[in-house]
Design an enzyme around this catalytic site. Sequence first.
Site, PDB file in Angstrom:
ATOM      1  N   CYS A 162     -19.140   2.338   8.838  1.00  9.26           N
ATOM      2  CA  CYS A 162     -18.337   1.912   9.922  1.00  9.26           C
ATOM      3  C   CYS A 162     -17.074   2.515  10.022  1.00  9.26           C
ATOM      4  O   CYS A 162     -16.287   2.570   9.197  1.00  9.26           O
ATOM      5  CB  CYS A 162     -18.016   0.267   9.432  1.00  9.26           C
ATOM      6  SG  CYS A 162     -17.205  -0.511  10.550  1.00  9.26           S
ATOM      7  N   CYS A 209       0.473   0.018  10.205  1.00 12.04           N
ATOM      8  CA  CYS A 209      -0.017  -0.918   9.372  1.00 12.04           C
ATOM      9  C   CYS A 209       1.026  -1.762   8.494  1.00 12.04           C
ATOM     10  O   CYS A 209       2.034  -1.408   8.082  1.00 12.04           O
ATOM     11  CB  CYS A 209      -0.895  -0.243   8.272  1.00 12.04           C
ATOM     12  SG  CYS A 209      -1.707  -1.524   7.143  1.00 12.04           S
ATOM     13  N   CYS A 265     -19.632  -5.787   3.595  1.00  8.94           N
ATOM     14  CA  CYS A 265     -18.869  -4.416   3.940  1.00  8.94           C
ATOM     15  C   CYS A 265     -17.362  -4.331   3.258  1.00  8.94           C
ATOM     16  O   CYS A 265     -16.878  -5.750   3.031  1.00  8.94           O
ATOM     17  CB  CYS A 265     -18.340  -4.673   5.503  1.00  8.94           C
ATOM     18  SG  CYS A 265     -17.261  -3.292   5.948  1.00  8.94           S
ATOM     19  N   CYS A 271     -16.712  -8.753   5.934  1.00  7.76           N
ATOM     20  CA  CYS A 271     -15.898  -7.534   5.536  1.00  7.76           C
ATOM     21  C   CYS A 271     -14.730  -7.688   4.627  1.00  7.76           C
ATOM     22  O   CYS A 271     -13.997  -8.711   4.698  1.00  7.76           O
ATOM     23  CB  CYS A 271     -15.304  -6.877   6.774  1.00  7.76           C
ATOM     24  SG  CYS A 271     -16.808  -6.704   8.021  1.00  7.76           S
ATOM     25  N   ARG A 312     -17.780  -2.132  17.953  1.00  9.63           N
ATOM     26  CA  ARG A 312     -17.095  -3.279  17.764  1.00  9.63           C
ATOM     27  C   ARG A 312     -15.915  -3.539  18.519  1.00  9.63           C
ATOM     28  O   ARG A 312     -15.048  -2.564  18.255  1.00  9.63           O
ATOM     29  CB  ARG A 312     -16.999  -3.120  16.274  1.00  9.63           C
ATOM     30  CG  ARG A 312     -18.098  -2.684  15.428  1.00  9.63           C
ATOM     31  CD  ARG A 312     -18.089  -3.017  14.053  1.00  9.63           C
ATOM     32  NE  ARG A 312     -18.335  -4.444  13.669  1.00  9.63           N
ATOM     33  CZ  ARG A 312     -18.201  -4.754  12.566  1.00  9.63           C
ATOM     34  NH1 ARG A 312     -17.669  -4.164  11.607  1.00  9.63           N
ATOM     35  NH2 ARG A 312     -18.595  -6.137  12.295  1.00  9.63           N
ATOM     36  N   CYS A 337       0.529   4.469   6.885  1.00  5.64           N
ATOM     37  CA  CYS A 337      -0.308   4.497   8.318  1.00  5.64           C
ATOM     38  C   CYS A 337       0.854   3.901   9.182  1.00  5.64           C
ATOM     39  O   CYS A 337       1.190   2.556   8.968  1.00  5.64           O
ATOM     40  CB  CYS A 337      -1.559   3.521   8.008  1.00  5.64           C
ATOM     41  SG  CYS A 337      -2.581   4.372   6.809  1.00  5.64           S
ATOM     42  N   CYS A 387       0.820  -1.270   0.086  1.00 12.49           N
ATOM     43  CA  CYS A 387       0.024  -0.040   0.059  1.00 12.49           C
ATOM     44  C   CYS A 387       0.703   1.072   0.099  1.00 12.49           C
ATOM     45  O   CYS A 387       1.852   1.358   0.867  1.00 12.49           O
ATOM     46  CB  CYS A 387      -0.723   0.020   1.190  1.00 12.49           C
ATOM     47  SG  CYS A 387      -2.090   1.503   1.365  1.00 12.49           S
TER      48      CYS A 387
HETATM   49  N1  SAM Z   1      -6.813   0.049   3.738  1.00 13.44           N
HETATM   50  C1  SAM Z   1      -8.190   0.404   4.329  1.00 13.44           C
HETATM   51  C2  SAM Z   1      -7.976   1.664   5.068  1.00 13.44           C
HETATM   52  O1  SAM Z   1      -6.894   2.146   5.527  1.00 13.44           O
HETATM   53  O2  SAM Z   1      -9.299   2.091   5.153  1.00 13.44           O
HETATM   54  C3  SAM Z   1      -8.362  -0.670   5.355  1.00 13.44           C
HETATM   55  C4  SAM Z   1      -7.417  -0.890   6.480  1.00 13.44           C
HETATM   56  S1  SAM Z   1      -7.659  -2.033   7.674  1.00 13.44           S
HETATM   57  C5  SAM Z   1      -8.903  -3.171   6.999  1.00 13.44           C
HETATM   58  C6  SAM Z   1      -9.085  -1.329   8.752  1.00 13.44           C
HETATM   59  C7  SAM Z   1      -8.360  -0.659   9.841  1.00 13.44           C
HETATM   60  O3  SAM Z   1      -7.682  -1.774  10.566  1.00 13.44           O
HETATM   61  C8  SAM Z   1      -7.386   0.430   9.740  1.00 13.44           C
HETATM   62  O4  SAM Z   1      -8.252   1.456   9.187  1.00 13.44           O
HETATM   63  C9  SAM Z   1      -7.078   0.383  11.219  1.00 13.44           C
HETATM   64  O5  SAM Z   1      -7.936   1.148  12.064  1.00 13.44           O
HETATM   65  C10 SAM Z   1      -7.013  -1.021  11.623  1.00 13.44           C
HETATM   66  N2  SAM Z   1      -5.860  -1.518  11.806  1.00 13.44           N
HETATM   67  C11 SAM Z   1      -4.978  -1.884  10.948  1.00 13.44           C
HETATM   68  N3  SAM Z   1      -3.529  -2.278  11.432  1.00 13.44           N
HETATM   69  C12 SAM Z   1      -3.897  -2.391  12.667  1.00 13.44           C
HETATM   70  C13 SAM Z   1      -2.972  -2.585  13.914  1.00 13.44           C
HETATM   71  N4  SAM Z   1      -1.855  -3.016  13.648  1.00 13.44           N
HETATM   72  N5  SAM Z   1      -3.613  -2.589  15.213  1.00 13.44           N
HETATM   73  C14 SAM Z   1      -4.997  -2.100  15.237  1.00 13.44           C
HETATM   74  N6  SAM Z   1      -5.716  -1.652  14.367  1.00 13.44           N
HETATM   75  C15 SAM Z   1      -5.163  -1.849  12.969  1.00 13.44           C
HETATM   76 FE1  SF4 Z   2      -2.861   1.392   3.379  1.00 17.40          FE
HETATM   77 FE2  SF4 Z   2      -2.817  -0.238   5.783  1.00 17.40          FE
HETATM   78 FE3  SF4 Z   2      -3.186   2.534   5.619  1.00 17.40          FE
HETATM   79 FE4  SF4 Z   2      -5.178   0.760   4.851  1.00 17.40          FE
HETATM   80  S1  SF4 Z   2      -4.334   1.080   6.817  1.00 17.40           S
HETATM   81  S2  SF4 Z   2      -4.439   2.688   3.642  1.00 17.40           S
HETATM   82  S3  SF4 Z   2      -3.743  -0.854   3.911  1.00 17.40           S
HETATM   83  S4  SF4 Z   2      -1.352   1.569   4.970  1.00 17.40           S
END
Ligand code: SAM
Ligand code: SF4
Length: 333
Positions: free
Chosen positions: A200, A72, A140, A109, A272, A69, A65
């Site tokens: 959501c 992530c 979702c 989802c 959730r 973030c 990606c």
């Molecule tokens: N790429 C999409 C976005 O950024 O909107 C989906 C990302 S992920 C499916 C959905 C959410 O999981 C993220 O927006 C974040 O809030 C949460 N998430 C991702 N990595 C995480 C982590 N290491 N610990 C806790 N929550 C996490």
């Molecule tokens: Fe990309 Fe992860 Fe951020 Fe979603 S949460 S936009 S997958 S870096």
Amino acid sequence: MLETVVAVVEQSAGGQDPWTLGTARDLYDLPFNDLIYRSHTFHRANFDANSVQLSKLLNIKTGGCPEDCGYCSQSAHHASGLTASKLMKLDDVVSEALKAKESGATRYCMGAAWRSPKPRDEPAIVEMVKAVKSLGLETCMTLGMLSPQQAETFADAGLDYYNHNIDTSERFYPEVITSRTFDDRLETLAHVREAGIKVCSGGILGMGESVDDRIDMLVTLANLPVPPESVPINMLIPMPGSRLANAGPVDPIEFIRIIALARLMMPASSVRLTAGRTAMSDEMQALCFFAGANSIFIGDTLLTAANPGNDRDSSLLSRLGLRPTSVEMQGEL
Ligand code: SAM
Ligand code: SF4
């Protein structure tokens, strides 16, 4: 005391007086027993306190990606060792969705590690929504930012929910993500809402934010013209190779206070209990359910991270006398 809480919630939840950090913080700072007693009271007034909605999350496109973030493992900016994959084939998504339905999930989802879908991706996403919906599951998607046209396209396909977390407060957001802005997130939420898709949106605790940042995140969500129907509260899973790999743990009592506050500030939304449950004791999860959490993700993995798995979850839910929310009851979530 209860009258004060009820008055504040009804004034604010009714939209007359928008939530402020001050009014929300007053509730957050209540003695713990008072806070969770109040939130449980509001929970019972809106939901069956002994049922939990089950969802399953599938990564339909992994890694690579372009966003940064900090939490992530799928960001191309992080050396997380993840192997990027192409968009999954429709048949594979459908067979995974069938397995999820057999395990009791009522919502499916699908997440993609994108900044936002490209036009060439849209037809495949539309087919996935239609195929999963035809199984009798709520659908979702969480695909990054959406244009108004993309939201309309997915709404026309019958998409039920779109996940797009604001993650933290506007103040702290640049500490976590620099490749987009907090307003970019709110813009997509508005496009999703205008297209008639349920929202959501929630966030993450444990990234180095302050308690006020956590509360401010809820204030932003509760003050949206229509609060999200689903509010995921994640506990950070520190992912190796990510910028937040060494972020400190969250105090369980502070986490439960945020669950309770989310319930009080958005009494009709599904709260959730999302990422991080493998690090939560059964007792902590039980207190989260009492405080007002009423939805979890099932399965061994949550995107690229661990999740308790169906055996541990069914044992916990049965010991607590909590039953999965049926599709019929689903409408309330
Ligand atoms: N790429 C999409 C976005 O950024 O909107 C989906 C990302 S992920 C499916 C959905 C959410 O999981 C993220 O927006 C974040 O809030 C949460 N998430 C991702 N990595 C995480 C982590 N290491 N610990 C806790 N929550 C996490
Ligand atoms: Fe990309 Fe992860 Fe951020 Fe979603 S949460 S936009 S997958 S870096």
